[in-house]
Design an enzyme around this catalytic site. Structure first.
Site, PDB file in Angstrom:
ATOM      1  N   GLN A   1      -5.944   5.791  -0.171  1.00  0.00           N
ATOM      2  CA  GLN A   1      -5.646   4.348  -0.193  1.00  0.00           C
ATOM      3  C   GLN A   1      -6.966   3.591  -0.323  1.00  0.00           C
ATOM      4  O   GLN A   1      -7.841   3.705   0.546  1.00  0.00           O
ATOM      5  CB  GLN A   1      -4.951   3.973   1.110  1.00  0.00           C
ATOM      6  CG  GLN A   1      -4.596   2.503   1.220  1.00  0.00           C
ATOM      7  CD  GLN A   1      -4.197   2.133   2.639  1.00  0.00           C
ATOM      8  OE1 GLN A   1      -4.555   2.813   3.595  1.00  0.00           O
ATOM      9  NE2 GLN A   1      -3.465   1.059   2.791  1.00  0.00           N
TER      10      GLN A   1
ATOM     11  N   SER B   1      -9.440  -1.296   1.859  1.00  0.00           N
ATOM     12  CA  SER B   1     -10.491  -1.962   2.639  1.00  0.00           C
ATOM     13  C   SER B   1     -11.803  -2.029   1.872  1.00  0.00           C
ATOM     14  O   SER B   1     -12.147  -1.118   1.107  1.00  0.00           O
ATOM     15  CB  SER B   1     -10.749  -1.200   3.941  1.00  0.00           C
ATOM     16  OG  SER B   1      -9.576  -1.072   4.682  1.00  0.00           O
TER      17      SER B   1
ATOM     18  N   GLU C   1       2.820   1.772   6.072  1.00  0.00           N
ATOM     19  CA  GLU C   1       1.710   2.429   6.774  1.00  0.00           C
ATOM     20  C   GLU C   1       1.879   2.236   8.287  1.00  0.00           C
ATOM     21  O   GLU C   1       1.792   3.181   9.064  1.00  0.00           O
ATOM     22  CB  GLU C   1       0.387   1.820   6.304  1.00  0.00           C
ATOM     23  CG  GLU C   1      -0.829   2.343   7.058  1.00  0.00           C
ATOM     24  CD  GLU C   1      -2.137   1.762   6.524  1.00  0.00           C
ATOM     25  OE1 GLU C   1      -2.110   0.884   5.644  1.00  0.00           O
ATOM     26  OE2 GLU C   1      -3.195   2.196   7.013  1.00  0.00           O
TER      27      GLU C   1
ATOM     28  N   GLU D   1      -5.814  -5.566  17.851  1.00  0.00           N
ATOM     29  CA  GLU D   1      -5.816  -7.042  17.981  1.00  0.00           C
ATOM     30  C   GLU D   1      -4.923  -7.647  16.893  1.00  0.00           C
ATOM     31  O   GLU D   1      -4.147  -8.569  17.158  1.00  0.00           O
ATOM     32  CB  GLU D   1      -7.248  -7.598  17.833  1.00  0.00           C
ATOM     33  CG  GLU D   1      -8.181  -7.286  18.995  1.00  0.00           C
ATOM     34  CD  GLU D   1      -8.731  -5.867  18.949  1.00  0.00           C
ATOM     35  OE1 GLU D   1      -8.581  -5.182  17.906  1.00  0.00           O
ATOM     36  OE2 GLU D   1      -9.311  -5.425  19.964  1.00  0.00           O
TER      37      GLU D   1
HETATM   38  C1  FAD Z   1      -9.125   6.306  10.929  1.00  0.00           C
HETATM   39  C2  FAD Z   1      -9.139   5.206   9.908  1.00  0.00           C
HETATM   40  C3  FAD Z   1      -8.605   5.424   8.668  1.00  0.00           C
HETATM   41  C4  FAD Z   1      -8.640   4.412   7.713  1.00  0.00           C
HETATM   42  N1  FAD Z   1      -8.148   4.687   6.466  1.00  0.00           N
HETATM   43  C5  FAD Z   1      -8.222   3.746   5.513  1.00  0.00           C
HETATM   44  C6  FAD Z   1      -7.799   4.040   4.183  1.00  0.00           C
HETATM   45  O1  FAD Z   1      -7.367   5.151   3.889  1.00  0.00           O
HETATM   46  N2  FAD Z   1      -7.896   3.090   3.248  1.00  0.00           N
HETATM   47  C7  FAD Z   1      -8.347   1.845   3.531  1.00  0.00           C
HETATM   48  O2  FAD Z   1      -8.361   1.008   2.624  1.00  0.00           O
HETATM   49  N3  FAD Z   1      -8.792   1.521   4.781  1.00  0.00           N
HETATM   50  C8  FAD Z   1      -8.743   2.456   5.769  1.00  0.00           C
HETATM   51  N4  FAD Z   1      -9.197   2.163   7.023  1.00  0.00           N
HETATM   52  C9  FAD Z   1      -9.786   0.854   7.278  1.00  0.00           C
HETATM   53  C10 FAD Z   1      -8.966  -0.016   8.214  1.00  0.00           C
HETATM   54  O3  FAD Z   1      -7.814  -0.503   7.566  1.00  0.00           O
HETATM   55  C11 FAD Z   1      -9.895  -1.158   8.678  1.00  0.00           C
HETATM   56  O4  FAD Z   1     -10.932  -0.569   9.417  1.00  0.00           O
HETATM   57  C12 FAD Z   1      -9.155  -2.142   9.532  1.00  0.00           C
HETATM   58  O5  FAD Z   1      -8.240  -2.871   8.775  1.00  0.00           O
HETATM   59  C13 FAD Z   1     -10.133  -3.117  10.234  1.00  0.00           C
HETATM   60  O6  FAD Z   1     -11.000  -3.683   9.308  1.00  0.00           O
HETATM   61  P1  FAD Z   1     -12.578  -3.694   9.571  1.00  0.00           P
HETATM   62  O7  FAD Z   1     -13.015  -2.298   9.906  1.00  0.00           O
HETATM   63  O8  FAD Z   1     -13.211  -4.353   8.398  1.00  0.00           O
HETATM   64  O9  FAD Z   1     -12.798  -4.577  10.871  1.00  0.00           O
HETATM   65  P2  FAD Z   1     -12.741  -6.161  10.933  1.00  0.00           P
HETATM   66  O10 FAD Z   1     -11.555  -6.666  10.229  1.00  0.00           O
HETATM   67  O11 FAD Z   1     -14.076  -6.691  10.512  1.00  0.00           O
HETATM   68  O12 FAD Z   1     -12.532  -6.392  12.485  1.00  0.00           O
HETATM   69  C14 FAD Z   1     -13.622  -6.381  13.420  1.00  0.00           C
HETATM   70  C15 FAD Z   1     -13.062  -6.757  14.787  1.00  0.00           C
HETATM   71  O13 FAD Z   1     -12.526  -8.097  14.751  1.00  0.00           O
HETATM   72  C16 FAD Z   1     -11.167  -8.108  15.174  1.00  0.00           C
HETATM   73  N5  FAD Z   1     -10.391  -9.068  14.375  1.00  0.00           N
HETATM   74  C17 FAD Z   1     -10.440  -9.240  13.032  1.00  0.00           C
HETATM   75  N6  FAD Z   1      -9.566 -10.196  12.642  1.00  0.00           N
HETATM   76  C18 FAD Z   1      -8.939 -10.622  13.765  1.00  0.00           C
HETATM   77  C19 FAD Z   1      -7.939 -11.593  14.013  1.00  0.00           C
HETATM   78  N7  FAD Z   1      -7.393 -12.296  13.033  1.00  0.00           N
HETATM   79  N8  FAD Z   1      -7.517 -11.755  15.304  1.00  0.00           N
HETATM   80  C20 FAD Z   1      -8.059 -11.039  16.326  1.00  0.00           C
HETATM   81  N9  FAD Z   1      -9.040 -10.110  16.140  1.00  0.00           N
HETATM   82  C21 FAD Z   1      -9.463  -9.897  14.888  1.00  0.00           C
HETATM   83  C22 FAD Z   1     -10.669  -6.688  14.909  1.00  0.00           C
HETATM   84  O14 FAD Z   1      -9.564  -6.384  15.735  1.00  0.00           O
HETATM   85  C23 FAD Z   1     -11.906  -5.860  15.221  1.00  0.00           C
HETATM   86  O15 FAD Z   1     -11.998  -5.632  16.613  1.00  0.00           O
HETATM   87  C24 FAD Z   1      -9.204   3.150   8.011  1.00  0.00           C
HETATM   88  C25 FAD Z   1      -9.760   2.930   9.276  1.00  0.00           C
HETATM   89  C26 FAD Z   1      -9.739   3.956  10.218  1.00  0.00           C
HETATM   90  C27 FAD Z   1     -10.363   3.691  11.549  1.00  0.00           C
END
Ligand code: FAD
Length: 378
Positions: free
Chosen positions: A107, A110, A230, A360
């Site tokens: 996928q 991100s 998902e 969150e």
């Molecule tokens: C094991 C694993 C597998 C994954 N696999 C895939 C994959 O196959 N393909 C893919 O595309 N992505 C994948 N991801 C990515 C995943 O979807 C993102 O890590 C996730 O959506 C969070 O985005 P970020 O890491 O950019 O954190 P951010 O969005 O930058 O968040 C940082 C912090 O801010 C908080 N936050 C952000 N927005 C809000 C809000 N509106 N309200 C309250 N708190 C908030 C979050 O909860 C977090 O604590 C994977 C992640 C993991 C850990």
């Protein structure tokens, strides 16, 4: 729970038993051909099975050790989206390999600055004749290094990025052959020591127009289909996403190895973990009741996912506590799942409250869609 399990002589149950008698050790292809891999999918891919029929099939397959509720990006995320938005030709091209498991999917959603706020993604897809030319970066792409296909969302209308709340309007949805020249997959090493996900770079990657799913600039609607599926897949069973030990293993360990827990603080923690496990099981039954009653459990998956992901962390932490000093000393170099599944899961469980939408963000969904609270400010 407000339903009776279908009886032993239910004709649908007998039909599955008959099939099992003729296929005592079925291959993934056998299961796909019989429609048992995704029974709820429409024919010819599935059996149009309603939730009750699906439950029967799951139960009967479980009796020969087949878990039909696994977590796979192809079956859980890509397949339902292609079924929803793909043409007949696209379904015929990709669904067979998804159903028999012969092709793995990744996928590509991100980006470094677009995780929870996915609609701010920047990777670009520019139309050039019968192709799109893709440039940009994705991150956290699970199994991108070993997948044949990827589901990708990219910006086809760059001006939409300036449109604030309407940024999602310029996004299109693609299927990408991961062997296409210009795709570079770089591993990310996790604290488990393993490599579950990757950075994926696109440099002038040419994707045929017939690999776009749905109309141009209308990919967000399909991205939501993927994300909903998902969330539902990752909320099933829940603990370590089916990749590690489960609560039952912990309680078997306590029973077999320790007999009882003498330390009162640990005993209290164990009681708490056990209560969580029961709550998740009961919540699963409530979701099943909803599905069997013809109601979409949709946002309720956010509750189960949040409970189950946090439970995954509490059982692995309790296991560390129960093992005492050995948990710190014995396993310094044993990071793989095979070497020490509890240690690996303790480390990997930290990722669960992030992947598939952070806890969150799940709480936002619960607040807005289930409790009717006002939307958070944009
Ligand atoms: C094991 C694993 C597998 C994954 N696999 C895939 C994959 O196959 N393909 C893919 O595309 N992505 C994948 N991801 C990515 C995943 O979807 C993102 O890590 C996730 O959506 C969070 O985005 P970020 O890491 O950019 O954190 P951010 O969005 O930058 O968040 C940082 C912090 O801010 C908080 N936050 C952000 N927005 C809000 C809000 N509106 N309200 C309250 N708190 C908030 C979050 O909860 C977090 O604590 C994977 C992640 C993991 C850990």
């Amino acid at each position: 729970m407000d339903f009776d399990l279908p009886p032993d002589d239910d004709p649908r149950r007998l039909a599955v038993r008959d099939w099992i008698a003729n296929h005592p050790d079925p291959t993934p292809t056998d299961l796909a051909r019989a429609g048992y891999t995704a029974p709820h999918w429409p024919a010819p891919w599935g059996l149009d099975a309603d939730p009750e029929h699906q439950l029967i099939i799951d139960q009967e397959l479980a009796s020969i050790g087949i878990d039909n509720v696994g977590v796979s990006i192809g079956l859980g995320w890509a397949g339902p989206t292609i079924l929803t938005g793909g043409t007949t030709a696209q379904q015929q091209r990709w669904l067979p390999g998804i159903l028999d498991g012969s092709e793995q999917w990744t996928q590509l959603f991100s980006e470094p600055d677009a995780g929870s706020d996915l609609a701010s993604l920047r990777i670009s897809a520019v139309r050039d004749g019968d192709e799109y030319v893709i440039n940009g970066q994705k991150i956290w792409s699970t199994w991108a290094d070993q997948s044949q296909w990827g589901i990708l969302i990219a910006r086809t209308d760059p001006s939409s990025l300036e449109e604030g709340d309407r940024r999602q309007r310029g996004i299109s949805y693609f299927v990408v052959d991961m062997d296409t020249p210009g795709i570079e997959v770089r591993p990310i090493i996790e604290m488990t020591g393993g490599n579950h996900f990757n950075e994926t770079w696109f440099t002038d990657v040419r994707v045929p127009v017939d690999c776009r799913i749905g109309p141009e600039n209308e990919g967000w609607r399909l991205a939501k289909v993927t994300l909903g599926n998902e969330r539902l897949s990752l909320s099933h069973g829940g603990v370590i996403w089916g990749m590690g030990p489960v609560s039952d293993d912990l309680f078997a360990f306590v029973k077999d190895e320790l007999g009882s827990i003498d330390d009162p603080v640990l005993r209290q923690k164990a009681a708490r973990v056990y209560t969580e496990k029961r709550l998740i099981e009961l919540f699963g039954l409530r979701m099943m009741t909803m599905a069997l009653g013809g109601n979409d459990p949709g946002p309720f998956a956010s509750i189960r996912k949040t409970l189950a992901d946090e439970h995954g962390q509490s059982i692995t932490t309790l296991m560390k506590d129960l093992r005492g000093a050995h948990a710190m000393l014995g396993e310094q170099n044993e990071h793989t799942e095979e070497d020490d599944v509890w240690h690996w899961s303790y480390l990997f469980s930290r990722a669960l409250t992030i992947g598939g939408g952070t806890s969150e963000v799940q709480r936002n969904i619960i607040g807005e869609r289930l409790l009717g609270l006002p939307k958070e400010p944009g």
